[in-house]
Each structure stands twice: as C-alpha cells, then as structure tokens.
Enzyme design. Structure first.
Site: not given
Length: 169
Positions: A121, A137
């Site tokens: 992301h 992440c």
C-alpha cells in the site's frame, strides 16, 4: 502448487528493501515490517514466501486517499491531517491485499497472510523507504503504488524473499 522465481509477477527482496516487477523491468524501494520477518499473526512482521494479490482496492480513489479497514474515509492525506491524527498507520492511495499460497506456512490458522491484513500500500511520501518501518505490510511511495496498481492484476503471483536475490538489483 509450487512456483519458480521466473513465474513471479512481483518479487519483494526484504534484505534489499526492494520490489521488482520482472515483466516490466521496474524496481521500487519499499519499507517492510519494523518487527522483522515472520508469518505469526499479531507479530507485526512481514511474511515470506509465495503469495497472490487477492484483492485490488481503491482503483477509483485519488492519490493520497486515506483507507481504514480497506474502506476510503473520504479524506485525502496532507500535513494538517497528519498533525490531527499523529498515531495513525497511514494506508494511502491503493491497496494490494495479499493472500499466502503456502498452507501451514503463510496460509492457515495462526499465520495467515490474508487474515493478518498484509497489503502492499501507499504511505505518506515523508516516510522513509529502504528501511523496515511498517506493521508488517509493504509500504510504497504513492506515485509508485499507483503505477504498480495499474501494472499488475488480481491473482498476480508475489514472492517475498528474506534473502537478497541475485537478479534483484
């Protein structure tokens, strides 16, 4: 099912903090989990191994759109918003939600990449790249996640390597 590196659409090298798109000959500097590398849920670590892009989220959102629980909040990240919510883990612009493909390793009870909400992301462009800083992440600059989002499809095969890869400059 087993894969070989030449089948990967996305290759993430955690040792070098890079993301490589072999078919497009593109390299990006990323930021992975500050708690290190591992598959255990609630660890804040970045999982290894074979994954796929399970869902692409945010295709119609503007650059720097803010997401919470994979939903756009209607906010667009800026310095004022950052000062208003200093503790937020900013998920911006686009989300590629990963799903582990290796049962008992990164898929299944206690170590499931998808259930851990592990994404590729966007993050504020002020955040450092090239060093582990995320909660597990893969973080990217916003212009770069926008480009990546357009270049890969859902079900794209992702390999996350703990060791430095020779062909990953």
């Amino acid at each position: 099912m087993s894969y070989t590196l030449d089948q990967a659409d996305i290759v993430i090298d955690l040792a070098k903090q890079t993301l490589h798109l072999p078919k497009h000959n593109k390299f990006y500097v990323i930021s992975s989990g500050k708690n290190g590398i591992g598959e255990q849920e609630n660890s804040g670590k970045t999982p290894r191994g074979w994954h796929q892009v399970a869902q692409k989220i945010g295709g119609d959102a503007p650059k720097n759109a803010v997401f919470i629980a994979r939903q756009p909040t209607g906010e667009v990240y800026d310095q004022q918003l950052a000062q208003q919510f200093p503790q937020r883990d900013w998920i911006l612009s686009r989300i590629l939600w990963l799903d582990g493909l290796e049962e008992g390793f990164n898929h299944g009870e206690g170590h499931d990449t998808f259930k851990r909400y592990i994404y590729i992301h966007g993050t504020p462009d002020t955040e450092p790249m090239g060093i582990p800083m995320s909660h597990g992440c893969i973080r990217m600059k916003n212009d770069e996640i926008l480009e990546l989002f357009e270049l890969v499809s859902e079900q794209a095969v992702v390999y996350i390597s703990e060791q430095a890869l020779e062909n990953n400059a």
